[in-house]
Write an enzyme that holds these catalytic residues in place. Sequence first.
Site, mmCIF file in Angstrom:
data_model
loop_
_atom_site.group_PDB
_atom_site.id
_atom_site.type_symbol
_atom_site.label_atom_id
_atom_site.label_comp_id
_atom_site.label_asym_id
_atom_site.label_seq_id
_atom_site.Cartn_x
_atom_site.Cartn_y
_atom_site.Cartn_z
ATOM 1 N N ARG A 190 73.332 27.829 -1.250
ATOM 2 C CA ARG A 190 73.189 29.196 -1.139
ATOM 3 C C ARG A 190 73.169 29.506 0.306
ATOM 4 O O ARG A 190 72.325 30.288 1.035
ATOM 5 C CB ARG A 190 71.470 29.553 -1.716
ATOM 6 C CG ARG A 190 71.931 29.701 -3.164
ATOM 7 C CD ARG A 190 70.350 29.847 -3.785
ATOM 8 N NE ARG A 190 70.325 29.742 -5.464
ATOM 9 C CZ ARG A 190 70.263 30.834 -6.062
ATOM 10 N NH1 ARG A 190 69.932 32.054 -5.335
ATOM 11 N NH2 ARG A 190 70.175 30.803 -7.246
ATOM 12 N N ASP A 226 53.329 40.654 14.112
ATOM 13 C CA ASP A 226 53.026 42.062 14.256
ATOM 14 C C ASP A 226 51.765 42.099 13.819
ATOM 15 O O ASP A 226 50.893 41.183 13.533
ATOM 16 C CB ASP A 226 53.974 42.703 13.165
ATOM 17 C CG ASP A 226 53.881 42.129 11.772
ATOM 18 O OD1 ASP A 226 54.571 40.875 11.730
ATOM 19 O OD2 ASP A 226 53.120 42.540 11.021
ATOM 20 N N GLY A 237 56.196 29.451 10.663
ATOM 21 C CA GLY A 237 56.262 30.818 10.121
ATOM 22 C C GLY A 237 55.828 31.983 11.237
ATOM 23 O O GLY A 237 55.487 31.703 12.396
ATOM 24 N N HIS A 272 69.133 23.195 -5.921
ATOM 25 C CA HIS A 272 69.139 24.159 -4.757
ATOM 26 C C HIS A 272 69.528 23.344 -3.624
ATOM 27 O O HIS A 272 69.360 23.701 -2.462
ATOM 28 C CB HIS A 272 67.847 24.722 -4.761
ATOM 29 C CG HIS A 272 67.514 25.505 -5.867
ATOM 30 N ND1 HIS A 272 66.700 25.141 -6.982
ATOM 31 C CD2 HIS A 272 67.954 26.790 -6.509
ATOM 32 C CE1 HIS A 272 66.729 25.991 -8.003
ATOM 33 N NE2 HIS A 272 67.267 26.923 -7.542
HETATM 34 O O1 LIG Z 1 58.896 34.755 9.457
HETATM 35 P P1 LIG Z 1 58.652 33.880 7.918
HETATM 36 O O2 LIG Z 1 58.534 32.435 8.201
HETATM 37 O O3 LIG Z 1 59.790 34.238 7.029
HETATM 38 O O4 LIG Z 1 57.511 34.288 7.487
HETATM 39 C C1 LIG Z 1 56.819 35.736 7.010
HETATM 40 O O5 LIG Z 1 57.987 36.554 7.236
HETATM 41 C C2 LIG Z 1 58.495 36.909 5.852
HETATM 42 C C3 LIG Z 1 58.219 38.513 5.753
HETATM 43 O O6 LIG Z 1 58.908 39.339 6.480
HETATM 44 C C4 LIG Z 1 57.609 36.213 4.940
HETATM 45 O O7 LIG Z 1 58.524 34.895 4.717
HETATM 46 C C5 LIG Z 1 56.655 35.918 5.689
HETATM 47 O O8 LIG Z 1 55.590 34.788 5.168
HETATM 48 O O1 LIG Z 2 54.053 38.723 5.466
HETATM 49 C C1 LIG Z 2 54.084 38.820 6.637
HETATM 50 C C2 LIG Z 2 54.851 38.346 7.702
HETATM 51 C C3 LIG Z 2 54.706 38.834 9.056
HETATM 52 N N1 LIG Z 2 54.011 40.019 9.232
HETATM 53 C C4 LIG Z 2 53.561 40.731 7.912
HETATM 54 O O2 LIG Z 2 53.030 41.590 8.252
HETATM 55 N N2 LIG Z 2 53.560 40.202 6.966
#
Ligand SMILES: O=P(O)(O)O[C@H]1O[C@H](CO)[C@@H](O)[C@H]1O
Ligand SMILES: O=c1cc[nH]c(=O)[nH]1
Length: 243
Positions: A44, A212, A90, A5
């Site tokens: 990828r 959110d 994240g 990967h």
């Molecule tokens: O915005 P990222 O870093 O991807 O993190 C959050 O968003 C994704 C889900 O929409 C999942 O990967 C979650 O952990």
């Molecule tokens: O896993 C996740 C990431 C962002 N927001 C969510 O509600 N869930």
Amino acid sequence: MATPHISAAAGQIAPAVLMPGDPRRADRIAALLMPEASVVSEVRGNRVHTGTVNGQPLSVMASGMGMPSLAIYATELFDVYDVQRIIRVGTAGGLSPDVAVGDVLIALGAHTDSAMIDRLIPGIHFSAVASYELIAAAVTASHDLPPLPDGRGGSVHVAPVVSRDGFYGNPPAEIEALAAHGTLGVEMEAAALYGIAASRRRQALAVCTVSDHLLDGSADLSPEQREKDFERALTLALAAAHA
Ligand SMILES: O=P(O)(O)O[C@H]1O[C@H](CO)[C@@H](O)[C@H]1O
Ligand SMILES: O=c1cc[nH]c(=O)[nH]1
């Protein structure tokens, strides 16, 4: 040297890696921090950017969504490229009244519904926790963070998150119970990152922007904002990367 990967050559990935979930966020982070960075792998379409920030080497690559995807990349980075620390940058959903959209979570530990963690040490409910040195660096950096300009939250919390295998179908009673136990956010990768790092005696941290809220969706970020609104979390993650 290449893995299934990652196609980078030996020495092309820095000891510290910033790892958002979203590949486009990885590209944005690299462009912001290291305009001179090289792309050393794009298997990828997941580009690995390597360069320097303030003279210190750094790589940025995405984990993709969910623990199986993160586990592939983290395992290959630790085992084949001798990466020493991975910092997830994240997003997370807020699940408690104590947290608002726009806040930043420094994930002290990560509860999970994933079997991956139970398999680490059979018979033990493994505690997936961040590396103290990285938490301390992120907390110190948080003292100098400017407030959000538009008053949309912006507090920094050091607290547990929950890493779930599914994005949809959070059971309300479970969310309520997690909040009652001090958990502030839900995301999908931190527990696997912490477990894999611990099993290799390497370092890990997740810093998540609350994008959110499960209890009140009125201020949720748009997908475009989720891709872009990471700069305060990034400041903390970078401090941890180079602690
Ligand atoms: O915005 P990222 O870093 O991807 O993190 C959050 O968003 C994704 C889900 O929409 C999942 O990967 C979650 O952990
Ligand atoms: O896993 C996740 C990431 C962002 N927001 C969510 O509600 N869930």
